[in-house]
Design a protein around this motif. Structure first.
Motif, mmCIF file in Angstrom:
data_model
loop_
_atom_site.group_PDB
_atom_site.id
_atom_site.type_symbol
_atom_site.label_atom_id
_atom_site.label_comp_id
_atom_site.label_asym_id
_atom_site.label_seq_id
_atom_site.Cartn_x
_atom_site.Cartn_y
_atom_site.Cartn_z
ATOM 1 N N UNK A 1 41.093 38.763 45.825
ATOM 2 C CA UNK A 1 41.460 36.996 45.085
ATOM 3 C C UNK A 1 41.517 36.688 43.922
ATOM 4 N N UNK A 2 41.697 36.257 42.971
ATOM 5 C CA UNK A 2 42.275 35.379 41.443
ATOM 6 C C UNK A 2 40.770 35.898 40.728
ATOM 7 N N UNK A 3 40.665 36.411 39.509
ATOM 8 C CA UNK A 3 39.697 36.736 38.808
ATOM 9 C C UNK A 3 40.185 36.412 37.222
ATOM 10 N N UNK A 4 39.360 36.565 36.452
ATOM 11 C CA UNK A 4 38.832 36.370 35.308
ATOM 12 C C UNK A 4 38.251 37.046 34.642
ATOM 13 N N UNK A 5 38.976 38.008 33.549
ATOM 14 C CA UNK A 5 37.434 38.826 32.947
ATOM 15 C C UNK A 5 37.959 38.591 31.427
ATOM 16 N N UNK A 6 36.440 38.459 30.632
ATOM 17 C CA UNK A 6 36.268 38.038 29.446
ATOM 18 C C UNK A 6 35.793 39.637 28.902
ATOM 19 N N UNK A 7 36.113 40.060 28.105
ATOM 20 C CA UNK A 7 35.487 40.776 26.598
ATOM 21 C C UNK A 7 35.024 40.345 25.859
ATOM 22 N N UNK B 1 43.445 40.380 42.536
ATOM 23 C CA UNK B 1 42.348 41.913 43.366
ATOM 24 C C UNK B 1 43.044 41.757 44.819
ATOM 25 N N UNK B 2 43.628 42.164 45.139
ATOM 26 C CA UNK B 2 44.526 42.681 46.541
ATOM 27 C C UNK B 2 43.821 42.804 47.688
ATOM 28 N N UNK B 3 43.223 42.220 48.378
ATOM 29 C CA UNK B 3 42.479 43.252 50.407
ATOM 30 C C UNK B 3 43.470 44.586 50.098
ATOM 31 N N UNK B 4 42.854 45.480 50.152
ATOM 32 C CA UNK B 4 43.476 46.601 51.299
ATOM 33 C C UNK B 4 44.167 46.149 51.828
ATOM 34 N N UNK C 1 34.024 49.621 48.715
ATOM 35 C CA UNK C 1 33.611 50.486 49.365
ATOM 36 C C UNK C 1 34.197 49.379 51.148
ATOM 37 N N UNK C 2 34.293 47.879 50.954
ATOM 38 C CA UNK C 2 35.596 47.685 51.902
ATOM 39 C C UNK C 2 36.613 47.341 51.845
ATOM 40 N N UNK C 3 37.538 46.819 52.715
ATOM 41 C CA UNK C 3 38.773 45.941 52.198
ATOM 42 C C UNK C 3 38.833 44.888 51.675
#
Length: 692
Positions: free
Chosen positions: A501-507, A527-530, A431-433
């Protein structure tokens, strides 16, 4: 003066006291002990040890009923090369005197020293292999440079000797138990006994040995580490975690930090960067590393860190030696143990005194072999000393292995049993940049999770964790009822708004009722800013084949697109790709005009004949009309023109079929060129084609 660290002044004062009272046994004893305790096990210290022995021998002559004098004489004999048998004789004599005096503290000390002698003989003999070919020796250099040498030598040229060292082990155990019977709180005897029990996998007995110490609130750092090791081997993760942490807290802070330092289980270049961090940043890095390494967040303990601490505890228990001033985890064997775990195969070879066997002459050769990766490390050391260092060029091999695999957990059956979750992450503008929509499509194979289970139905609990490093949180969860036996993959899709920003994803997917039903995926991304000043593409999402011809102007969900968690297609199976283009410039008549180029590249073929791959790709060109560019690439281009809407977002979906393309790994590149601004943007996705 000794407590203040001024040994020379203390020796001078004791020398004066001896001049004043030459027949005072206590003065002779104190001076002899101080001399012996400031020497080491080497020939250069023999003269100093000889003076100490003469002083203690005179004290024993003056007061033959004091076993402590004999105890110290025996310790000096242990520090004098070639006199270890004499040391045992003196200790036996000291034990008789101590038992006659019913001096339980001295009995505990003496039986511990005798137990050490017997245990070291046992350690020298255990795991002994006999070479079956006359004159043949195990050569460390060949083990390093000749592939398969170690495996062949152990399987074909030697064989293990059964029960060797068992008598010395039994005697050592009896001596340690006698020491604990005399003084139940004598920790060295407990540590010695725990080591012997650990070698025999008598973990419940280990717990019984340490329990009195724990009940009394006593027990030092090493004893608590050993207790944690026993709990860990008994699969009591909660107790192991508590005992390991309790043991670590009892070490001085500097030693504790060094002991748990990640630098030893990182690649060299990473360890250099790690060591350059401040103490605070290093603590954050430690926490972040172990969070990422944690196999399952669903469990309260971090199984990866527990395994690491168990390895440190095992090194402390089996390789620490006070009289050799050797700390177990700092040794060469302790280093390899921390990185790769306890070796499945240990083989020791007797010393070889041949003139051309300089590397092994008078030394025991110990081979650690890891069959899963055909990895081996060789150590050598003197007999009956529990001391060994890398043999020959093995230190170099250890550094090479470090670059290839700095830290492995493949020895842990419970961790090896964790299956992988196939996952596809796709990022679209939010929804936002500063926000994005993250689509997590995942798939698990119930045939692997439930393959050996006789059930009609399973209940698979799936959790999604997302967050910054050190701050992953469960944000979604789902329970899937699984009809068994299953015949296809199980897929689910989670959608989550995330910040830049930096992100960790775990399933993680688990069935609490089935131990084998455990799977996970762990991904780190940024995750980069638009940006509004350039042309950008979202991730390329691979989806199930879309049959509708409607334009997905409102996004992938509105068009009924189903993302694939399993990025493996069978031959001839068509699939769809979806992406979004941002920042197209409209023409004067308010239309978007862009050229789209697909490029499919064969990255790795499952066949041995790569020429066959080119032939199959040509078949694809014939079947689906792609144009060949280069030996292993196929491209298709088309121009898209649509009315510009109220947003610069342009969703696109296309269906692809690769015909009889060979099984292997592929990369799909999507390149979009804005025909108004001239800017281009690219996005890619890897996928596999499996044999039909």
């Amino acid at each position: 003066m000794v407590l203040a660290g001024d040994t020379n002044t203390a020796l001078t004062a004791l020398g004066r006291a001896q001049d004043l009272a030459p027949r005072n046994p206590e003065v002779l004893y104190q001076r002899g002990v101080l001399l012996s305790r400031t020497t080491f096990l080497r020939f250069g210290d023999v003269p100093r040890n000889f003076v100490a022995w003469r002083l203690l021998d005179r004290a024993a002559e003056i007061d033959p009923t004091n076993a402590r004098y004999l105890l110290e004489i025996g310790r000096i004999r242990l520090l004098t090369p070639l006199l270890r048998a004499e040391a045992e004789r003196v200790f036996r004599k000291a034990l008789r005197v101590a038992e006659g005096n019913q001096d339980n503290p001295l009995i505990a000390e003496i039986t511990w020293e005798l137990g050490q002698i017997k245990e070291r003989r046992y350690l020298t003999a255990k795991d002994r292999y006999m070479v079956t070919i006359a004159g043949l020796i195990f050569e460390p250099e060949l083990a390093m440079y000749r592939r398969g040498y170690t495996r062949e030598f152990l399987e074909s040229n030697s064989r293990p000797i059964a029960n060797i060292g068992a008598t010395d082990r039994t005697e050592a155990e009896d001596l340690y138990r006698r020491g604990l019977a005399a003084v139940p709180t004598y920790e060295p005897s407990a540590i010695g006994l725990l080591g012997l029990l650990y070698d025999q996998r008598r973990y419940e007995e280990m717990r019984r040995v340490v329990q009195p110490f724990l009940d009394a609130g006593s027990g030092g750092a090493n004893l608590r580490l050993a207790a944690g090791l026993a709990a860990y081997r008994l699969n009591d993760a909660t107790a192991a975690d508590s005992l390991f942490e309790s043991g670590l807290r009892r070490f001085p802070e500097a030693e504790r930090v060094e002991m748990t330092n990640l630098g030893r289980i990182l690649r060299r270049r990473d360890s250099v960067s790690y060591d350059a961090l401040s103490a605070a940043d290093r603590r954050l890095t430690d926490s972040s590393y172990w969070e990422a390494a944690d196999p399952l967040i669903e469990t309260p303990e971090n199984e990866a860190r527990l395994e690491f601490l168990a390895r440190i505890a095992a090194a402390q228990l089996r390789f620490t030696s006070g009289d050799l001033r050797q700390t177990g985890w700092r040794t060469d064997r302790g280093l390899i143990l921390a990185r790769y775990g306890e070796p499945p195969v240990i083989a020791t070879f007797a010393s070889d005194n041949a003139a051309d066997a300089a590397e092994t002459a008078g030394r025991i050769t110990t081979v650690w072999y890891y069959p899963r990766k055909d990895r081996q490390f060789v150590f050598s050391g003197p007999p009956a000393m529990n001391y060994a260092i890398f043999a020959g060029p093995m230190r170099g091999l250890a550094e090479e292995s470090r670059e290839d695999a700095p830290f492995l957990l493949d020895n842990v059956i419970a961790l090896r049993a964790i299956d992988s979750v196939s996952v596809q992450l796709s990022r679209f503008r939010g929804a936002t940049d500063s926000t994005s929509q993250l689509v997590v499509a995942h798939a698990v194979d119930p045939r692997r999770l439930y393959g050996n289970v006789d059930l009609a139905e399973g209940s698979l609990f799936t959790s999604l964790y997302i967050g910054r490093p050190l701050n992953m949180r469960q944000v979604r969860r789902d329970t899937i009822s699984v009809s068994l036996p299953a015949s296809s993959m199980l897929s689910r899709t989670f959608v989550q708004g995330v910040p830049a920003g930096p992100l960790r994803v775990r399933v993680e997917s688990t069935d609490a009722n089935v131990s084998s039903a455990v799977a996970r995926a762990h991904v780190e991304l940024d995750i980069a800013r638009a940006r509004r000043d350039i042309l950008e593409l979202s991730d390329v999402m691979i989806a199930e084949r879309v049959t509708s011809t409607d334009e997905p102007r409102a996004g992938w969900q509105s068009a009924g697109i189903v993302p694939r968690g399993d990025l493996t297609m069978t031959q001839r199976e068509p699939f769809s790709v979806y992406w979004e283009t941002y920042g197209l410039r409209p023409t004067p008549d308010q239309r978007f005009k862009a050229e789209v180029s697909f490029k499919v590249t064969l990255v790795e073929i499952d066949r041995a004949n790569k020429q066959g791959a080119i032939r199959y790709l040509l078949d694809v060109a014939d079947l689906v009309g792609l144009t060949r560019e280069g030996n292993e690439e196929l491209t298709v281009r088309f121009t898209r023109e649509v009315p510009a809407g109220t947003t610069d977002r342009l969703p696109t979906v296309n269906t692809i079929g690769l015909g009889t393309s060979p099984a292997g790994l592929y990369r799909l590149d999507v390149i979009v060129t804005d025909l108004v601004s001239g800017q281009s943007a690219r996005s890619a996705r890897f996928f596999r084609v499996a044999r039909s």
